[in-house]
Design an enzyme around this catalytic site. Structure first.
Site, PDB file in Angstrom:
ATOM      1  N   ASP A 101     -28.938   9.488  32.994  1.00  0.00           N
ATOM      2  CA  ASP A 101     -28.585  10.537  33.952  1.00  0.00           C
ATOM      3  C   ASP A 101     -29.376  10.279  35.236  1.00  0.00           C
ATOM      4  O   ASP A 101     -30.356  10.959  35.534  1.00  0.00           O
ATOM      5  CB  ASP A 101     -28.950  11.894  33.349  1.00  0.00           C
TER       6      ASP A 101
ATOM      7  N   THR B  46     -17.697  18.564  33.358  1.00  0.00           N
ATOM      8  CA  THR B  46     -19.124  18.864  33.367  1.00  0.00           C
ATOM      9  C   THR B  46     -19.380  20.358  33.526  1.00  0.00           C
ATOM     10  O   THR B  46     -18.450  21.143  33.693  1.00  0.00           O
ATOM     11  CB  THR B  46     -19.818  18.067  34.488  1.00  0.00           C
TER      12      THR B  46
ATOM     13  N   PHE C  87     -24.040  21.396  28.543  1.00  0.00           N
ATOM     14  CA  PHE C  87     -25.427  21.399  29.008  1.00  0.00           C
ATOM     15  C   PHE C  87     -26.328  22.109  28.002  1.00  0.00           C
ATOM     16  O   PHE C  87     -25.956  23.132  27.425  1.00  0.00           O
ATOM     17  CB  PHE C  87     -25.514  22.086  30.375  1.00  0.00           C
TER      18      PHE C  87
END
Length: 320
Positions: A17, A156, A178
């Site tokens: 990331d 996302t 997440f």
């Protein structure tokens, strides 16, 4: 001794990331994922000074309003960072569509097509790229169009199983639920301290993973946004894990044992039913989930803010 990072690589695809070329070279992930925040950080590094200069020079040769040219240069920089990363990883690089388009399906589709074309102009095929789109209702609909055109998407800012199912129903190649941002919300709202096993973000990803595997959903689950190594270890075995360089280094330095926690073969038992969603059900479900609604909105705002900062940096350079 085998590090936890090497053990993790035997269970999950490890994704970096970051836009940090040096970190990617050192840690050797399979894929990379970027966002406006990471692109902004990347272009501030000496390594990308020439890339920034090239993009600004290109921008000065373009026509249009100053704002439009600055936006085009920012897009070029995102693709330049992504292109540099494709040279270092064997897999895919996620490139994010502008966060300020998160509620505009048609504009998201157009921008995604332009990103794919920009990569193609550099000799990089669409099979190396994932188009990253916020998992709003409009973003999910855009992904549905793009997937039908053979453009794979990474949905996302996933904070709920509802978002995950809607993305899978749209045929999304991959979702990014997440972890750490969910934990942040619950720590702030409850004042509690959570162990990795109790971590609400970990529990959310586990529920999504179990649902997908039990119902034969092919969309890839890539957990993201980690706050500590314990969260990563608690999700060992998830399809993919996108991890910051700092946490990758922590795992690489730890030679302790790592237990597999998620497996397709163990995704049975008390599995939530496969829900069917239309727009009304999606919007009502999000309205009823304060955490998911707040964190999705916050995530979009933060990415939009950093994109605006990148555009302002470019505008300043263009005006020099």
């Amino acid at each position: 001794m085998v590090s936890k990072l090497d053990q993790l690589r035997q269970m999950s695809v490890v994704v970096a990331d970051t836009g940090d070329i040096d970190a990617v070279s050192q840690l050797k992930p399979v894929d990379c994922t970027t966002n406006p925040t990471l692109v902004l950080k990347a272009v501030s590094l000496p390594r990308f000074a020439e890339t920034l200069d090239e993009a600004v020079a290109w921008g000065r040769a373009q026509s249009g309003t100053p704002a439009a040219v600055a936006g085009a240069v920012a897009d070029r920089l995102a693709v330049s960072v992504g292109a540099a990363l494709t040279a270092l990883v064997p897999g895919r690089v996620s490139t994010e569509v502008d966060a300020d388009l998160s509620f505009d399906t048609a504009a998201t589709v157009d921008k995604a097509r332009a990103v794919i074309a920009a990569y193609a102009a550099r000799g990089i095929g669409r099979e190396r790229i994932l188009i990253k789109v916020a998992a709003t209702w409009e973003g999910i609909r855009a992904a549905e169009v793009l997937q039908s055109e053979g453009i794979d998407c990474n949905l996302t800012l996933i904070f709920s199983r509802l978002q995950a199912i809607a993305a899978a129903d749209a045929g999304a190649f991959l979702i990014s639920p997440f972890v750490g941002r969910i934990l942040d919300w619950y720590v702030k709202s409850t004042g509690k301290t959570f162990t990795p096993e109790e971590d609400p973000g970990v529990q959310s990803v586990r529920e999504i993973y179990r649902t997908f595997k039990a119902h034969g959903i092919r969309t890839v689950v890539m957990a993201a946004s980690f706050r500590n190594p314990g969260e990563i270890e608690a999700l060992a075995g998830c399809d993919r894990l996108t991890i910051s360089p700092a946490l990758l280094e922590t795992l690489a330095a730890d030679n302790g044992p790592l237990e597999r926690r998620l497996s397709p073969d163990a995704a049975e038992g008390d599995v939530p039913a496969r829900i069917v969603l239309d727009e009304r059900a999606f919007r009502w479900g999000m309205n009823e989930d304060a955490m998911a609604t707040e964190k999705l909105a916050e995530g979009i705002r933060l990415f939009a803010r950093d994109l605006a900062t990148l555009r302002a940096l470019v505008a300043g350079r263009l005006a020099d």
